[in-house]
Design a protein around this motif. Sequence first.
Motif, short mmCIF file in Angstrom:
data_model
loop_
_atom_site.label_atom_id
_atom_site.label_comp_id
_atom_site.label_asym_id
_atom_site.label_seq_id
_atom_site.Cartn_x
_atom_site.Cartn_y
_atom_site.Cartn_z
N ASP A 114 0.83 -1.21 0.00
CA ASP A 114 0.00 0.00 0.00
C ASP A 114 0.87 1.26 0.00
O ASP A 114 0.55 2.25 -0.68
N GLY A 117 2.42 1.81 -3.49
CA GLY A 117 1.39 2.27 -4.41
C GLY A 117 1.00 3.72 -4.17
O GLY A 117 0.81 4.49 -5.13
N ASN A 118 0.90 4.10 -2.91
CA ASN A 118 0.54 5.49 -2.59
C ASN A 118 1.65 6.46 -2.97
O ASN A 118 1.38 7.56 -3.48
N LEU A 120 3.83 6.19 -5.34
CA LEU A 120 3.86 6.37 -6.79
C LEU A 120 2.83 7.37 -7.27
O LEU A 120 2.96 7.94 -8.36
N THR A 121 1.81 7.60 -6.46
CA THR A 121 0.79 8.62 -6.80
C THR A 121 1.03 9.92 -6.05
O THR A 121 0.19 10.83 -6.12
N GLY A 122 2.16 10.03 -5.34
CA GLY A 122 2.47 11.25 -4.61
C GLY A 122 1.82 11.36 -3.26
O GLY A 122 1.79 12.44 -2.67
N ASP A 123 1.31 10.25 -2.74
CA ASP A 123 0.63 10.25 -1.44
C ASP A 123 1.51 9.54 -0.42
O ASP A 123 1.72 8.33 -0.51
#
Length: 368
Positions: A114, A117-118, A120-123
């Motif tokens: 998780d 994945g986060n 990679l989206t800037g989160d």
Amino acid sequence: MTADSNPALFRTEAADGASPEGPVVKTGLPGEVHREHGPRARNTRAYLQYVAGKIGGAVVSLFAVLVTSFFLFRLIPGDPVKQMTGGRPVSAEQLAAMREEFGLDDPVWKQFVDYVGNVLTGDFGTSYQFHAPVMDKITDALPATLLLTGTAYILYTIIGIWLGTRTAWRNGGLGDRLHTGLALTLYSVPSFWLGLLLIIGFSVGVGPIPGMFPTGGMESGDKEGFGYVIDVAHHMILPVITLVAVGYAQTLLVMRSSLLDEMGSDYLTTARAKGLRDDLVRRRHAVPNAMLPTVTLMFVNLGTVVAGAILVETVFSWPGLGGLFYQALSVPDLPLVQGLFFVFAAAVIVMNTVADVIYPLLDPRVGR
């Protein structure tokens, strides 16, 4: 038809440098042109391969940092959920609900998947102690860090290059011995210790001498307009001096060593034999060649401008990324610590990669 009967038809045009694809060779058939791949094309391909290799290495390094930032800080002792309660009595049901909210009850492998994945989206997640997105906290603290470390970076780079050039050109003189000795001393001094000494001497005061500078912070909070600018500059003086004192020493030593290596070169002897003044020989010939290692150091240090100075910001209570990192470690606030660690490491990796890409343009021997 032979070459002897019409030599112009079979003429080879040595258009060296006229085309980036190589010299043009005309054959006997009208409109048929072949291009040879010359040294310039080969050098371009070699450089692009070199750049691709450096970028690939940077991507691998960033992923390694991502893995390290996730697992390393989970070794920090302490329960972040209990730390968030601030010592207030909380029921077991409430603690379980908080762990579930932040995903701390999930298996480690699921937390890692998780997290990647986060990211990679800037989160980078939500801060435990501030209950705000990690990227928002980083964005809020970044300007203060850039102001402090950016100012120090410009100053110590200019001072270090200038003094390094002067000391090397007068190698063995009194100024060389004094500046080199001082640089070696300051380079070995911990920055936080030097900052504490400056606070004792110039903020708290010694004996009857009152303190002249604030002990910490970025502003007094009661100034506006130009007065606010003066107030911030007043708070910056001691932390900037601390960073410059340590940073200029490294730049001076690298520049001095590089210039000393160049001073015995034949091209400098030739320049002097042409009648050039000593000052011109230094500025136009010696310094540009000696700057190559210093340019690499400048880009490496540029990465630390974003990373900030954790110890110095903590000592002077500067509200930047360094102070935020210290606060996050004390909880521990895992999402904030992980996000800051990744940003710090990414800044250094990116600047190192930029230095590697630019270096062959300054020195053709590299990357060919």
